[in-house]
Every structure is written in structure tokens, then in C-alpha cells.
Design an enzyme around this catalytic site. Sequence first.
Site, PDB file in Angstrom:
ATOM      1  N   GLY A  12       7.189  -2.145  -6.748  1.00 33.92           N
ATOM      2  CA  GLY A  12       5.622  -2.560  -4.887  1.00 33.92           C
ATOM      3  C   GLY A  12       5.045  -2.411  -5.717  1.00 33.92           C
ATOM      4  O   GLY A  12       3.875  -2.667  -4.536  1.00 33.92           O
ATOM      5  N   ALA A  13       4.682  -3.978  -7.077  1.00 31.26           N
ATOM      6  CA  ALA A  13       2.976  -3.902  -7.020  1.00 31.26           C
ATOM      7  C   ALA A  13       2.775  -4.708  -6.821  1.00 31.26           C
ATOM      8  O   ALA A  13       1.880  -4.717  -7.978  1.00 31.26           O
ATOM      9  CB  ALA A  13       4.330  -3.303  -9.300  1.00 31.26           C
ATOM     10  N   ASN A  14       3.667  -5.526  -6.079  1.00 30.06           N
ATOM     11  CA  ASN A  14       3.220  -6.808  -6.056  1.00 30.06           C
ATOM     12  C   ASN A  14       1.380  -6.763  -4.675  1.00 30.06           C
ATOM     13  O   ASN A  14       0.967  -7.618  -4.725  1.00 30.06           O
ATOM     14  CB  ASN A  14       3.984  -7.873  -5.416  1.00 30.06           C
ATOM     15  CG  ASN A  14       4.163  -7.937  -4.331  1.00 30.06           C
ATOM     16  OD1 ASN A  14       5.139  -6.746  -4.871  1.00 30.06           O
ATOM     17  ND2 ASN A  14       4.670  -8.149  -2.933  1.00 30.06           N
ATOM     18  N   THR A  15       1.662  -5.806  -4.337  1.00 27.65           N
ATOM     19  CA  THR A  15       0.681  -5.810  -3.621  1.00 27.65           C
ATOM     20  C   THR A  15       0.114  -4.372  -2.723  1.00 27.65           C
ATOM     21  O   THR A  15       0.494  -2.813  -3.548  1.00 27.65           O
ATOM     22  CB  THR A  15       1.004  -6.233  -1.928  1.00 27.65           C
ATOM     23  OG1 THR A  15      -0.020  -6.074  -0.945  1.00 27.65           O
ATOM     24  CG2 THR A  15       2.633  -5.417  -0.917  1.00 27.65           C
ATOM     25  N   GLY A  16      -0.782  -4.384  -1.948  1.00 31.61           N
ATOM     26  CA  GLY A  16      -1.455  -2.433  -1.954  1.00 31.61           C
ATOM     27  C   GLY A  16      -1.558  -1.459  -2.735  1.00 31.61           C
ATOM     28  O   GLY A  16      -2.260  -2.335  -3.592  1.00 31.61           O
TER      29      GLY A  16
ATOM     30  N   SER B 238       3.961  11.291   1.175  1.00 27.82           N
ATOM     31  CA  SER B 238       3.105  11.104   2.211  1.00 27.82           C
ATOM     32  C   SER B 238       2.544  12.223   3.025  1.00 27.82           C
ATOM     33  O   SER B 238       4.092  13.120   3.557  1.00 27.82           O
ATOM     34  CB  SER B 238       3.350   9.989   3.425  1.00 27.82           C
ATOM     35  OG  SER B 238       2.872   9.823   4.365  1.00 27.82           O
TER      36      SER B 238
ATOM     37  N   TYR C 201      11.290   7.769   8.779  1.00 24.89           N
ATOM     38  CA  TYR C 201       9.503   7.588   7.687  1.00 24.89           C
ATOM     39  C   TYR C 201      10.192   9.030   7.490  1.00 24.89           C
ATOM     40  O   TYR C 201      10.085   9.244   6.024  1.00 24.89           O
ATOM     41  CB  TYR C 201       9.023   6.834   8.215  1.00 24.89           C
ATOM     42  CG  TYR C 201       8.066   6.729   7.154  1.00 24.89           C
ATOM     43  CD1 TYR C 201       8.386   5.910   5.755  1.00 24.89           C
ATOM     44  CD2 TYR C 201       6.631   7.547   7.573  1.00 24.89           C
ATOM     45  CE1 TYR C 201       6.922   5.502   5.140  1.00 24.89           C
ATOM     46  CE2 TYR C 201       5.794   7.305   6.436  1.00 24.89           C
ATOM     47  CZ  TYR C 201       6.186   6.006   5.552  1.00 24.89           C
ATOM     48  OH  TYR C 201       5.138   6.238   4.188  1.00 24.89           O
TER      49      TYR C 201
END
Length: 301
Positions: free
Chosen positions: A30-34, A159, A184
Site C-alpha cells: 500500500g505504498a501508493n498513498t497515505g 492501530s 476493523y
Amino acid sequence: MSNIYTLREMFGGQWSSSARLDGKTVIITGANTGIGKETARDLAGRGARIIMACRDLDKAEGAQKEIMDDSGNQNIVIRKLDLSDTKSIREFAEAINKEERAIHVLINNAGIMMCPYSKTADGFEMQFGVNHLGHFLLTFLLIDLLKRSAPSRIIILSSMAHGWGTIALDDINSERNYHSRRAYGQSKLANILFTRSLAKKLKDTGVTAYAVHPGIVRTKLKRHMNLGLLIMWKIVRPFTKTPVQGAQTTIFCAVEPELDKESGGYYSNCRPSRCTRAARDDEMAEKLWELSCKMLGIVWN
Ligand SMILES: NC(=O)C1=CN([C@@H]2O[C@H](COP(=O)(O)OP(=O)(O)OC[C@H]3O[C@@H](n4cnc5c(N)ncnc54)[C@H](OP(=O)(O)O)[C@@H]3O)[C@@H](O)[C@H]2O)C=CC1
Ligand SMILES: CC1=C(/C=C/C(C)=C/C=C/C(C)=C/C=O)C(C)(C)CCC1
């Protein structure tokens, strides 16, 4: 753990170090954002080879170009990885095992939060499937390479929301009862329990594991939040972190030399943090490990 967050915990944890990662290879899911993108940008600036493991190659290309331009590091590659499909995870890992001589840091960062009920390609509840099981399988498939690359590290984004759920061993896919926030929470609790078990099983291998709470961070993660939480979000928004601030604890866990001596802990604001009692339950961690192996059809002792 209490749900009362201090201002330091919301803003804090700025970490500065000039440590370099030249010659090291890092995988970030998930390195494309955030948070993942900012982690990639920072580690690229330290000279690491970055493998961006993303489900959407078009989005990843934009981020790759940005990171290359910013860091001057051209050693940034994109590989397709959809954590909601074990076939995609296996294909990704097969390519990595074939093409890469070493992996020094694996950052299990990708995640989804509070989506409407849906299932992965393999029939797992989506949040548990992507956030926990997908990364569990990915880590399993890369573990021999990580061991051969030691000293190496595994960082797992959890989290503060790990306190929102419990591990429902008798209804792990929330088929009888789905509550998006609790599901979640279950997945983020699983992230910490997995980190603890990993640390035990990897003792004396030179591979260490860390769970991270990045803070409350202004990213696209909140896209499925319900009205109640969105209102809470608006209230705390002035105290939330930017993605750059949110990436600091991950970067700390990837880079700080002193952490070689620690494994299995939970970190926030670039220091060890307190998690709930449920997240320190080693018996449950063992049961979750067994269940995860059974669901994925793997043997990992
Ligand atoms: N933001 C926050 O306040 C907090 C975040 N975290 C954790 O931090 C991590 C990063 O979150 P954040 O940057 O905020 O969220 P974002 O939503 O901004 O980024 C999440 C990343 O995960 C990717 N992703 C989602 N589903 C899949 C999938 N099936 N396969 C592969 N990649 C997938 C997304 O891809 P795409 O762009 O294609 O959707 C995106 O790249 C998560 O694990 C989250 O739980 C923890 C605590 C607080
Ligand atoms: C209003 C309010 C809060 C808001 C919490 C929020 C908005 C949490 C979002 C968490 C996320 C996005 C987690 C992702 O993993 C706190 C801090 C509990 C303190 C009490 C008051």
C-alpha cells in the site's frame, strides 16, 4: 490502554536520524498513498531499494514518479499485490523470491477500515482478510528470504483501534454478526497478536518484528467511516497528523539501530506504547496463529 489520548500522542513522535539504508531492500504494501507513500519517500531518500507492493498499478506509477523525483533515487520498483486475493499474494511472493537477492525490511502497511460487509476472493471477511490474513500469508511466503537477509525487520501497521474489537474465534468472518468498526478492531488486534507470535517464533534468527500505531492520520483510510466517527474526526481533526508525521513511527522501526535488540513490541510516537490486555494475550495469539494457518491452508510452526 485508555482511550484518552494526550496531545503529545496526537502530534508527537517526530523522529530525526540521518541513518542510511544504501544496499538495503524494503517492501512496502500500500505504498501508493497515505502513510505507505510517505514511508517509501523517506526510505528512498536514505538510499534503499523500494518495492512498492500495490493493487492499482496506475496509482502506483504516479507515486513512484513523485518519489523518484523527490529523492533522486531511481531504484524504486512497483509490483502488483492485491491482499484480498491469495492468488495475487502468491504470485507477488513468487516473483520476489525469484528476483530479489535479499529483503531487509518488510512493511505490512496496506489496510482498509470500516468498509461495508464484503468478502475477499477466498471468502474471508474483507478487513480481517486484507489487514491480517493477507499480510500473514505474505510474511509466510517471504520468511525464508527475510531470514537469509538477516538482520532484517518486519513492521506491521496496527492501530489504537485494536481496542475496538476482540478475536471472535467462533465467527472470525463476522458471518453471524457484522459490525464494521468491531471488524476493523479485530483485524488490528490480530496485527498485534501476530507481531508477538512472530517475535517468539523468530527468536535468534536475526529477524525482528514491530507493531505500530501511526497516530490518527489525515489519509484516505477514513473513506468508509460512519457518521458518528466522522463527527468525532471533525472534532479531533486539528490534532490529527499529516501523512509525513504518521509515517515517523514506521520509519523509526525500520531504521533505528537500537531496535535490533527488541522484538514483538507495540510502538507509537517513535517509542514503545501500551496496548490493551487482549493484545498481550499470548494464548489467544497462539490460537489466532493456528486459525490463520488453517484458513490459509498452510503449515507454519
Ligand atoms: N490513517 C490513520 O489514522 C490510521 C491508519 N492506520 C493504519 O495505517 C495503515 C496505512 O493506512 P493509511 O495510509 O492511513 O490509509 P490509506 O487508505 O491512505 O492507504 C491504504 C493503502 O492500502 C492499500 N490497500 C487497501 N486494500 C488493499 C488490497 N486489497 N491490496 C493491496 N493494497 C490495499 C490502498 O490501496 P488503494 O490506494 O488502491 O486503495 C492504499 O495504498 C493501515 O494499515 C491502517 O490501518 C492505523 C491507525 C490510524
Ligand atoms: C473524538 C475523540 C477521539 C477520536 C477518535 C478518532 C476519530 C479515531 C480515529 C481512529 C482511526 C482513524 C484509527 C485507524 O486505525 C479520541 C482520540 C478517541 C479521544 C476522545 C475524543
